[in-house]
Design a protein around this motif. Sequence first.
Motif, mmCIF file in Angstrom:
data_model
loop_
_atom_site.group_PDB
_atom_site.id
_atom_site.type_symbol
_atom_site.label_atom_id
_atom_site.label_comp_id
_atom_site.label_asym_id
_atom_site.label_seq_id
_atom_site.Cartn_x
_atom_site.Cartn_y
_atom_site.Cartn_z
ATOM 1 N N ARG A 41 0.863 -1.188 0.000
ATOM 2 C CA ARG A 41 0.000 0.000 0.000
ATOM 3 C C ARG A 41 0.896 1.234 0.000
ATOM 4 O O ARG A 41 2.042 1.204 0.481
ATOM 5 C CB ARG A 41 -0.951 0.014 1.188
ATOM 6 N N GLY A 77 0.599 4.448 5.361
ATOM 7 C CA GLY A 77 -0.599 4.822 4.605
ATOM 8 C C GLY A 77 -1.845 4.354 5.349
ATOM 9 O O GLY A 77 -1.761 3.633 6.342
ATOM 10 N N ARG A 78 -2.983 4.780 4.867
ATOM 11 C CA ARG A 78 -4.245 4.387 5.498
ATOM 12 C C ARG A 78 -5.122 3.551 4.586
ATOM 13 O O ARG A 78 -6.188 3.111 4.986
ATOM 14 C CB ARG A 78 -5.017 5.636 5.931
ATOM 15 N N GLY A 79 -4.692 3.362 3.363
ATOM 16 C CA GLY A 79 -5.500 2.593 2.419
ATOM 17 C C GLY A 79 -5.365 1.099 2.658
ATOM 18 O O GLY A 79 -4.603 0.636 3.502
ATOM 19 N N SER A 80 -6.147 0.342 1.886
ATOM 20 C CA SER A 80 -6.075 -1.119 1.979
ATOM 21 C C SER A 80 -4.867 -1.622 1.185
ATOM 22 O O SER A 80 -4.348 -0.918 0.309
ATOM 23 C CB SER A 80 -7.356 -1.751 1.444
ATOM 24 N N SER A 85 -2.886 -4.019 -1.519
ATOM 25 C CA SER A 85 -3.146 -4.624 -2.829
ATOM 26 C C SER A 85 -2.044 -5.618 -3.152
ATOM 27 O O SER A 85 -0.901 -5.454 -2.712
ATOM 28 C CB SER A 85 -3.202 -3.551 -3.919
#
Length: 199
Positions: free
Chosen positions: A109, A128-131, A133
Amino acid sequence: MLISRRRSVAGATALALAALVLTACSEGGAQSRAVTSAPAAVTTPATSTASATASASASASASASAAAPTTAPDPTVTAGAPGRWADTKQFMQITDAWISDGRTYLSVRSARKQAATGDIEAWQIIPGRGSYSTVSMATGSRILLSVPLGDNSVPYPYSQAEFVRRMKRQSPTYLEGLGFDLTFDGNGRVTRLQSLYTP
């Protein structure tokens, strides 16, 4: 006497003729009524049949459009959209690495880095704060590791298998503190990976 008999015969004949005319008229009327009513009898079912056929056709058309396949989702996007990083360099976190069917995969991510203040060049990782991948590594990818994942403070080359082995030894919490510079090719595969020195 003779005249009276003739009158009787004439009267009977007239009656017979009148009855015959009436019968013919009533039969003609019946036939006329039958002919007139026949088209109505034929027309009604025809209209019902046409209506039923149109209804069935509309129903079949609706079923066909309902069953029509929708556009299939793009598998690249469903898998986490690694294609959006094609031909770019990214700073990322890696939470996992594994080998499957001879290919190395990474769970990544986006993150940020900022230079740490001090006498030596080092980096502070801003998670980061996203999921995460999943992306794959190209066969001839170059891997450069430095402390703490590598053995030295300067980047040193390692094989993909050794990189995966070292990643598996770390806890997920520990890995969140690590950052990597990744280079992607036109297909969204990692061609270069370098860990940042974090003392």
